[in-house]
Motif scaffolding. Structure first.
Motif, short mmCIF file in Angstrom:
data_model
loop_
_atom_site.label_atom_id
_atom_site.label_comp_id
_atom_site.label_asym_id
_atom_site.label_seq_id
_atom_site.Cartn_x
_atom_site.Cartn_y
_atom_site.Cartn_z
N UNK A 170 133.01 84.85 12.75
CA UNK A 170 131.82 84.53 11.94
C UNK A 170 132.23 83.71 10.73
N UNK A 171 131.35 82.80 10.33
CA UNK A 171 131.58 81.99 9.13
C UNK A 171 130.22 81.50 8.63
N UNK A 172 130.23 80.82 7.50
CA UNK A 172 128.97 80.37 6.90
C UNK A 172 128.72 78.90 7.23
N UNK A 173 127.49 78.61 7.70
CA UNK A 173 127.07 77.24 7.97
C UNK A 173 126.57 76.63 6.65
N UNK A 174 127.34 75.71 6.08
CA UNK A 174 127.02 75.15 4.76
C UNK A 174 126.03 73.99 4.82
N UNK A 218 136.10 73.61 11.33
CA UNK A 218 135.26 73.35 10.17
C UNK A 218 133.97 72.63 10.55
N UNK A 219 133.93 72.11 11.80
CA UNK A 219 132.72 71.41 12.27
C UNK A 219 132.49 71.79 13.74
N UNK A 220 131.24 71.77 14.15
CA UNK A 220 130.91 72.04 15.55
C UNK A 220 129.61 71.34 15.89
N UNK A 221 129.58 70.71 17.06
CA UNK A 221 128.36 70.02 17.47
C UNK A 221 127.24 71.02 17.76
N UNK A 222 126.02 70.62 17.41
CA UNK A 222 124.82 71.40 17.74
C UNK A 222 124.00 70.70 18.82
N UNK A 223 124.54 69.60 19.36
CA UNK A 223 124.02 68.88 20.53
C UNK A 223 122.74 68.09 20.26
N UNK A 224 121.64 68.77 19.98
CA UNK A 224 120.38 68.06 19.77
C UNK A 224 119.39 68.97 19.03
N UNK A 225 118.25 68.38 18.66
CA UNK A 225 117.27 69.14 17.89
C UNK A 225 116.76 70.36 18.66
N UNK A 283 119.41 78.13 14.08
CA UNK A 283 120.43 78.16 13.04
C UNK A 283 119.93 77.38 11.83
N UNK A 284 120.21 77.89 10.63
CA UNK A 284 119.72 77.28 9.40
C UNK A 284 120.85 77.20 8.38
N UNK A 285 120.73 76.25 7.47
CA UNK A 285 121.73 76.09 6.43
C UNK A 285 121.81 77.38 5.61
N UNK A 286 123.03 77.87 5.41
CA UNK A 286 123.23 79.12 4.69
C UNK A 286 123.43 80.32 5.58
N UNK A 287 123.11 80.16 6.87
CA UNK A 287 123.30 81.26 7.82
C UNK A 287 124.78 81.62 7.98
N UNK A 336 128.71 76.74 18.13
CA UNK A 336 128.00 77.77 17.37
C UNK A 336 127.11 78.53 18.34
N UNK A 337 127.35 79.85 18.45
CA UNK A 337 126.56 80.65 19.38
C UNK A 337 125.19 80.99 18.81
N UNK A 338 125.13 81.25 17.50
CA UNK A 338 123.86 81.60 16.89
C UNK A 338 124.08 82.28 15.55
N UNK A 339 123.00 82.60 14.85
CA UNK A 339 123.10 83.21 13.52
C UNK A 339 123.20 84.73 13.59
#
Length: 711
Positions: A339-343, A372-379, A387-391, A405-408
């Motif tokens: 787990x880590x924080x999505x900035x 430190x980075x991971x693709x989220x593929x598309x909208x 997933x949201x900023x700060x999660x 990223x699997x999810x929040x």
């Protein structure tokens, strides 16, 4: 308390009067203590005592240079060798392993193996080291050659560099030499070169302190260190090995894998202590479960467990498929999750204009490297995962390679976190972005988008396309920034002076800009020149036409063996090509309908890039037109890969397929042919061997080669 040396003072004094004897005695003692330190992790003397022995040996060899030979411990680091990395053919093919992705698949394999053997089976379980494969050849007990895995048949010569790795014996210990079937013969052992976690962290810390990019993971660091042109750099990288296999088990007096591991250890090799001899499939499963629990505390990275049938006789009975032994399997651990924080969520622009959302994360170590980075593929994917900023998010590596990223973790979501939206304009050029009906991706459609230009240029130079060795992201970015290169045709007008004076964006201690330099520039110009001869299929793939990958490029080149004919083909003609169809045909036609694109292609032709296949240029008779071939197994006599053999058959008009059917004309079966050979026999498809293939390629037709044409 430090133990006494192998040789007491009185013996040392007696040997001093005979330099050759003293040199040999010192070498034996140094090898003994190196073995205890590096292979057994049980040193008997202090570092200072060891250094004293080395100093005495160096002094004696300096005084008597005629006594120096390649197996001396003082020769672990030699000078620069310009002919490093030449091709080396392995004594036997180095196979990859089939994978079991979970314990149920592993159970199925062990049970099937027991059933195939028809009697109880012992298994040996070994940790699957996440490193770089190596093959070490010893002639009459002395290290003669070290080679990378390469394609399994041919690797690269890294002997000079492997001599610097401390736990690699320069010659076999007496106990090991006694276990050879032929004391004066050759033996090739195999294993893995790896970088311990602590050494990897220290290497990256030093790189970052010097303003250099860190390595992605210990595996890449080990592979890169192994291929350094200067062996002193390799020595400083603190590499280690685990040796666990042999090319031909008949070379040693061992009846099974367990006995082989004991022989390797006695010979002086570093053998992993975490191995198990298992009498049942249940014991195999239990070992794998126990290793999975402790993998994170090991001082090196592993990504699974290798399970082998112990008996060599039984291994020979079970044999090989075309790609892997039937008597071994790699159980791959489930992906490690952290787990880590999505900035932040940013977007990047691909070479086709696709806008991809990217998760910017607090760095976290996952499966051996820092993410430190991971693709989220598309909208749609961002919304589906919510997933949201700060999660706080769960991160893993798909296949232990690609971060995702699997999810929040919803219970940790901060108040006021808002759903992310795709920006309305391209972050690179400011043009509006659009989403075509039925597509998941948003795109920037501007032909002048700088981000797309960079990606297209990198794609053209990549190994699968035009393979301009050394033309990496840093250099291409500087070429674009300095406006020396705007499109792929500009590569071919570059001069050595332009490249040599190109600023890298870094400065030296005096604050002066560091330039690329003449040595790198000369190599790049040579690589650019070599790329002109790439086949048409790779040119088509390199152009970055939407939907046109490697396979489609080959199919188009086979149907239209010149760029001119392809550019003039109608949408209907393109759609008739196997594997193309209406959507891809429309994309190709749109690409060639663009005048800017056509101008780039014309410039490529004027610069000397080949825009015709060899079959057109050489007017090779199409004697195999309409005949489908399937290749299986290894082509050991000719040294060709299956792709190379397939290309030569295609140049004669043949079609090369990856699967066997009743419509297949011929199957060409090399060494260790597998299921395709069996299917050909069952369907009555004629099977040719490698000698038939070579005769066919030489003669130019089935009839001339004495091969009966199939009805």
């Amino acid at each position: 308390m430090e133990q006494e040396s192998m040789f007491d003072a009185q013996a040392s004094a007696a040997l001093t009067s005979d330099p050759a004897a003293r040199v040999e005695a010192l070498r034996r003692e140094i090898e003994h203590h190196s073995y205890l330190y590096y292979a057994q992790d049980a040193p008997e003397i202090s570092d200072a005592a060891f250094d004293s022995l080395m100093a005495e040996l160096r002094e004696l060899e300096a005084a008597h240079p005629e006594l120096i030979d390649a197996s001396s411990p003082t020769q672990r680091v030699g000078g620069y060798v310009g002919e490093q990395f030449s091709a080396v053919r392995h004594a036997q093919r180095m196979y990859s392993l089939d994978n079991a992705m979970d314990l149920e698949e592993l159970d199925t394999w062990t049970q099937r193996t027991v059933e195939a053997a028809g009697r109880p089976v012992e298994f040996v379980c070994e940790l699957k080291i996440d490193g770089s494969s190596i093959a070490l050849t010893y002639d009459a007990g002395v290290l003669a050659k070290a080679a990378t895995r390469g394609d399994g048949v041919t690797g690269e010569d890294v002997t000079v560099n492997m001599r610097t790795v401390r736990d690699v014996p320069l010659r076999l210990r007496d106990e090991g030499a006694a276990g050879l079937a032929d004391a004066d013969g050759s033996v090739e052992v195999r294993g893995e070169v790896y970088m311990p976690k602590a050494s990897f962290d220290a290497l990256n810390a030093a790189a970052e302190a010097n303003g250099k990019a860190p390595f992605a993971n210990p595996r890449n660091a080990a592979a890169g260190s192994l291929r350094q042109k200067d062996p002193k750099i390799t020595k400083g990288r603190d590499l280690s090995t685990f040796i666990y296999a042999i090319a031909d088990e008949r070379a040693v007096k061992a009846e099974n894998q367990w006995e082989l591991l004991q022989w390797l250890r006695a010979s002086g090799f570093h053998v992993n202590p975490d191995v198990a001899l298992c009498a049942t499939p249940g014991e195999v499963r239990a070992f794998c479960e126990s290793v999975a629990e402790k993998r994170s505390v090991l001082p090196y990275d592993i990504d699974g467990v290798v399970v082998k049938v112990n008996s060599f006789a039984m291994q020979r009975e079970l044999g090989f498929t075309a790609k892997a032994p039937r008597w071994a399997i790699a159980y791959k651990f489930p992906p490690e999750e952290k787990t880590t924080v999505l900035r932040d969520i940013t977007v990047q622009v691909g070479r086709t204009g696709a806008i991809t959302p990217v998760a910017e994360l607090d760095p976290v170590r996952v499966a051996g490297s820092t993410v430190a980075r991971a693709t989220l593929h598309n909208l749609d994917e961002v919304r589906r995962k919510d997933v949201r900023v700060g999660d706080t998010v769960i991160v893993r590596k798909a296949g232990d390679v690609i971060p995702e990223v699997l999810g929040p973790v919803l219970s940790l979501r901060p108040e006021g976190a808002r759903a992310w939206e795709m920006p309305a304009t391209c972050p690179s050029c400011g043009s509006p972005i659009v989403r075509e009906e039925g597509e998941a991706a948003f795109r920037c459609v501007s032909m002048d988008c700088p981000a797309q230009a960079l990606e297209r240029l990198l794609h053209w130079a990549s190994r699968g396309a035009m393979d301009i060795d050394g033309m990496g992201e840093e250099i291409v970015a500087r070429l674009v920034e300095s406006e020396r290169v705007r499109d792929v045709a500009d590569y071919y007008s570059l001069t050595e002076y332009e490249l040599a004076t190109l600023e890298t964006g870094r400065t030296n201690k005096e604050g002066e800009p560091i330039r690329l330099g003449s040595t790198i520039a000369a190599k790049l110009i040579a690589a650019i020149e070599a790329s002109k001869a790439r086949p048409l299929a790779r040119v088509l793939f390199g152009l970055g036409i939407r939907h046109v990958g490697k396979t489609t490029g080959e199919q188009l080149a086979a149907a239209f063996p010149s760029m001119e004919r392809l550019m003039e083909a109608t949408e209907e003609q393109l759609a008739e090509v196997e594997g193309v169809g209406g959507v891809i045909a429309q994309s190709i036609r749109a690409f060639f309908g663009n005048e800017d694109n056509r101008e780039v292609i014309h410039r490529l032709g004027r610069m000397g890039v080949s825009l015709e296949d060899a079959a057109v240029h050489d007017e090779t008779p199409q004697t195999l037109a309409g005949i489908t071939f399937v290749l299986t197994g290894s082509l050991t006599e000719s040294g060709m890969t299956r792709d190379e053999a397939g290309a030569r058959l295609k140049a004669m008009g043949a079609k090369v397929s990856g699967s066997v059917s009743k419509k297949t004309g011929y199957v060409i079966a090399g060494e260790a042919a597998g299921s395709k050979y069996d299917k050909a026999v069952s369907l009555g498809v004629p099977v040719l061997d490698e000698a038939d293939l070579l005769r066919l390629l030489e003669a130019g037709s089935l009839e001339a080669a004495g091969i009966e044409p199939r009805d």
